[in-house]
Motif scaffolding. Structure first.
Motif, PDB file in Angstrom:
ATOM      1  N   GLY A 192       0.778  -1.228   0.000  1.00 20.41           N
ATOM      2  CA  GLY A 192       0.000   0.000   0.000  1.00 20.41           C
ATOM      3  C   GLY A 192       0.808   1.276   0.000  1.00 20.41           C
ATOM      4  O   GLY A 192       0.273   2.342   0.314  1.00 20.41           O
ATOM      5  N   VAL A 193       2.098   1.221  -0.358  1.00 15.67           N
ATOM      6  CA  VAL A 193       2.890   2.447  -0.484  1.00 15.67           C
ATOM      7  C   VAL A 193       2.356   3.240  -1.680  1.00 15.67           C
ATOM      8  O   VAL A 193       2.179   2.695  -2.770  1.00 15.67           O
ATOM      9  CB  VAL A 193       4.384   2.123  -0.677  1.00 15.67           C
ATOM     10  N   MET A 194       2.092   4.513  -1.467  1.00 14.84           N
ATOM     11  CA  MET A 194       1.509   5.349  -2.521  1.00 14.84           C
ATOM     12  C   MET A 194       2.590   6.013  -3.365  1.00 14.84           C
ATOM     13  O   MET A 194       3.453   6.712  -2.848  1.00 14.84           O
ATOM     14  CB  MET A 194       0.636   6.449  -1.889  1.00 14.84           C
ATOM     15  N   ASP A 195       2.535   5.771  -4.654  1.00 20.06           N
ATOM     16  CA  ASP A 195       3.369   6.507  -5.608  1.00 20.06           C
ATOM     17  C   ASP A 195       2.571   6.630  -6.892  1.00 20.06           C
ATOM     18  O   ASP A 195       2.691   5.815  -7.802  1.00 20.06           O
ATOM     19  CB  ASP A 195       4.701   5.796  -5.857  1.00 20.06           C
ATOM     20  N   TYR A 196       1.751   7.654  -6.938  1.00 16.87           N
ATOM     21  CA  TYR A 196       0.782   7.818  -8.020  1.00 16.87           C
ATOM     22  C   TYR A 196       1.433   7.787  -9.392  1.00 16.87           C
ATOM     23  O   TYR A 196       0.981   7.109 -10.296  1.00 16.87           O
ATOM     24  CB  TYR A 196       0.035   9.134  -7.820  1.00 16.87           C
ATOM     25  N   SER A 197       2.543   8.539  -9.533  1.00 18.67           N
ATOM     26  CA  SER A 197       3.100   8.657 -10.885  1.00 18.67           C
ATOM     27  C   SER A 197       4.616   8.724 -10.926  1.00 18.67           C
ATOM     28  O   SER A 197       5.176   9.087 -11.955  1.00 18.67           O
ATOM     29  CB  SER A 197       2.513   9.905 -11.570  1.00 18.67           C
TER      30      SER A 197
END
Length: 487
Positions: A192-197
């Protein structure tokens, strides 16, 4: 008038299968082209203009070469290492992405199915409504720009033949790991680590890798470090403009569809970039009494980088907050900490990529863990009920996940980039020989950006004393934000 519609234009046919969404496919290809234009010609122009005249050709060519080399490596083996079937928790299985049967089928990232602890499916596999060919090309332009950003740390002294080896090696052993781990269905993706782009996959990794490689390559000549004026500020702004406008594809294309989240991402991208540019410029005026054009470009870049990991996950007001912080914190690390910390002064990071990409990327990833809005998260992320810290619940844990993900990217890039540089140095010197460093483009390529004297002629002070990068009397940099000068 023809009564039979050609197959290519039929609503359902071999060329228009029932799963194809023409709007999504068009946006994905446009987004990919916008990101490609950030590199060629965007960063080619920016690099060729922001450096000293004698390094204009070499700097532009490093970017152009990387773009071409990455594409061939990408379709031959690297795409599937990044987005194919799982080999290890952080790596996919290598293989070509060239066959017609593979490229015309519906796009699918096979390792991205998200499961609950019970084994039930939480989020289905990522399968956009366009062909694999569009996905392969879209992901390629991200890989290419990552290598080109690393070049920004190495301009003005890296042996071009060493760079030709570095590009495929770093793509294979470093980039693919970050891409699979965070985007392709690796352990950070499912955690669930967020790195959209690409705040981590692209910017944090390129900033850390560039800084590490700069250590191994060594510094520019002393006189180049002391005086490194851009040879064309207006062209530099043209390259920066392509970079900014191209970011609509960089962040707007990552939902893999032309949906409402894509629109949010594009708007937030521009809000944060504009805010960051204005804050950086104001700080220049306050402390150095002049608004630096180069400083404004640096502020623009840090804003674009900072919003990238959360572009479609945060609200507009959060984008402004992120812009304020991205225009001030990297400014402080570049203008103040850099000049006080001997390690930062010793390592010659030509364009300050560590500050504009590593610091801004880490900042953006952390702020995404704070400001990610639950409704927007549900539109994009595989882990349900994801949210930032300000929204309570699991948000506090999310910040820790963001920091842990950053530590993995930093650690892997420091170690792998160091290994790659050491191995290359056994075969080809990483740094140019002194005679090439003294002359520049004419010695390295036999070409010059501006024919101010005879074509193909090596500079001779006895004949060309009326102009020289080296003999011009030093002048203070406007706004003192010309970080290509590392004191």
């Amino acid at each position: 008038m023809a009564t039979v519609v050609p197959i290519a234009y039929q609503n359902t046919s071999a060329s228009v299968p029932d799963w194809l969404n023409k709007g999504d496919n068009a946006w994905q290809m446009i987004s990919a082209t916008l990101v490609g234009m950030q590199s060629v010609p965007g960063l080619v122009i920016l690099y060729g203009s922001i450096v000293k005249k004698k390094w204009a050709v070499n700097s532009a060519f490093m970017a152009l070469y990387a773009f071409a080399a990455v594409l061939i490596c990408w379709v031959t083996w690297a795409y599937k290492m990044s987005f194919g079937d799982k080999l290890l928790p952080f790596w996919g299985k290598a293989g070509p992405a060239l066959g017609q049967k593979f490229l015309i089928r519906q796009a699918r990232l096979p390792a991205t199915t998200q499961y609950y602890d019970s084994g039930a499916v939480e989020t289905a596999v990522i399968a956009p409504f366009y062909p694999m060919a569009s996905m392969v090309y879209f992901q390629f332009v991200f890989a290419a720009i990552c290598l080109i950003l690393i070049a920004g740390s190495l301009l003005g002294r890296m042996n071009i033949r060493a760079w030709m080896l570095f590009v495929p090696l770093w793509l294979t052993f470093s980039y693919t790991v970050g891409a699979f781990s965070l985007w392709g269905g690796g352990f950070l993706f499912h955690w669930g680590v967020m790195d959209y782009s690409g705040g981590y996959v692209i910017h944090l990794s390129s900033g850390i890798a560039g800084f590490t490689a700069a250590y191994w390559v060594g510094p520019r000549l002393k006189k180049d470090r002391e005086r490194f004026p851009p040879n064309n500020v207006l062209l530099m702004l043209a390259g920066a403009g392509l970079l900014w406008m191209g970011w609509a594809g960089f962040n707007g294309g990552d939902p893999y569809t032309a949906n409402i989240d894509s629109s949010i991402a594009v708007l937030n991208t521009n809000i944060c970039a504009a805010t960051s540019l204005l804050v950086w410029t104001c700080l220049d005026v306050i402390f150095f009494k002049k608004p630096s054009v180069i400083g404004a470009v640096q502020g623009m870049i840090t804003g674009l980088v900072c919003i990238t990991p959360g572009a479609g996950l945060v609200q507009g007001w959060a984008a402004i907050v992120m812009g304020i912080l991205s225009g001030s914190i990297p400014w402080y690390t570049m203008m103040v900490i850099h000049k006080r910390w001997k390690l930062l002064q010793k390592i010659d990071d030509t364009l300050g990529v560590f500050h504009t990409h590593a610091v801004a990327g880490l900042l953006g990833g952390t702020l995404t863990g704070i400001f990610a809005e639950p409704t927007l998260c549900a539109l994009f992320l595989p882990v349900t009920n994801s949210r930032g810290a300000v929204y309570g619940g699991s948000g506090g844990v999310q910040v820790l996940k963001q920091l842990a993900g950053a530590c993995f990217i930093i650690g892997w890039n420091v170690v792998m980039t160091s290994i790659i540089c050491v191995v290359i140095n056994f075969v080809i010197p990483l740094r140019m020989p002194e005679e090439q460093l003294l002359i520049g483009d004419d010695a390295v390529h036999g070409e010059e950006a501006y024919a101010l004297w005879g074509d193909g002629e090596i500079y001779d002070s006895s004949k060309h004393g009326w102009y020289s990068d080296e003999t011009t009397q030093p002048k203070p940099s406007s706004g003192v934000t010309q970080v290509v000068v590392n004191e």
